[in-house]
Design a protein around this motif. Sequence first.
Motif: not given
Length: 435
Positions: A70-74, A105-109, A88-93
């Motif tokens: 996955d791209l997140s595995f940098d 959902d993103i705001l909750s995280i 990073m997850y929130c920005k990508l989402s």
Amino acid sequence: MSLEIPSQGQKLKNLRTKLNLTQKDLVIEGVTREFISMVEKEKRHFSKATAICFMQNIIEYAKIKSIDMDLSFDEEYLSRTIKEDAEMYCKLSLEKSSTMEEYLDILSICNKYEISNVMIMVYKKIGDKLLNEAKAVEAFINYDKGMEIIDQKNIMEYKILILNNMGICKLRLLQYNEAIYYFNKSIELSHIMNDYKIYNKILYNMSLVYSNMKNVCKALQYIKEAKERKDIKDEKNIFIKIRIIEALCYEDIDDYNKSIEIYRDLKDNFNIEDKVILGNIYNNLAIALFENKKYEESKAYFGKSKELRSVYDRLHLARTFIHESIIYINLEQYNDAIDVLNKGLNLCNEYNDYEYLNKGYKYLEDIYKKQKDYNKLKEIYKGILHFAKINNNAKEEIYGLSGLIKLEISLKNYEVIGGYMDILNESIDLISNKL
């Protein structure tokens, strides 16, 4: 939405399992298998440099084994903290999201992990979505939430954009002085931060608000500043929109020949591909031609505007109908005028276009006065009053109430006047307290 982000040890163990590696396979100089085991049990922690080195080796193993990562595995995957991973997850989402549910959902995280910078981005995205849906009140509330975080955390990245958009909300709600306040703030901040990415848009918005207020001198001042900027020609659509406002200013001082000249120049020489802008130019050219008593040519351009706007710009289609009514009003063809105005008002209601809802009501007011249709006139004033309350627009509320009071006096319906007078006095007090 519940998001559980793994620790460094959990990440390492998951990756090792995914690639079918043993702890021994990952041993590097200075890091024993025992130390790796303690990291996976969360009793120890890799330094950033060591974590990056391990991740580089793991990526190489994945390539050798032809396993897609996955791209997140940098390279920095193992070195990131839980909060950094959440960010990073929130920005990508956020890049992939478009619905209100996804944004919330993103705001909750973001709330859970206290990711302030992304929270600002989310509130801006929500505000932008609502503004595009012509929900200016709700949009402003979300921009304001973003601004609250900006001021608390002193995060400047989106401040100019959000201030400008808050001004647009106020402009849509006809709260012109408040719109000017926010546009001025965004101009000041552009100078302070030496950030001029949206400066031409802000100048356009300033010229628009002053044009709507019929302050031609001020509007032309901002138009002049915009036209003199070296980068304005690089923003073709903004430049065209600014010239449209310039033409409107000339209409306001009854120089219709100049305004027709500007519209024809834009139409003939600028190869306008944007159908929304072209629909606006046709609409405005039709108005200027009407003022020059060229009724048939005016009708033809209103027709062209409606044709484009019905497909590409339904948000502003109401405006063409309402403008077109002036031809029929002028020719005293009142039934046709009322029919066209009602089509426009229905669209204004659908798209929350309060400015033209007001304008349409006032055209109908003039018609019903001439026809002495007092029941319809009463409906018009109540409509003006209803939407003035929705928009917290005390000036229009006073207009609607004054109209009702004058009408009831002329009809000798004295028993209802007292109630209207009480509401009128409250509105006047509200305006006085703001001064």
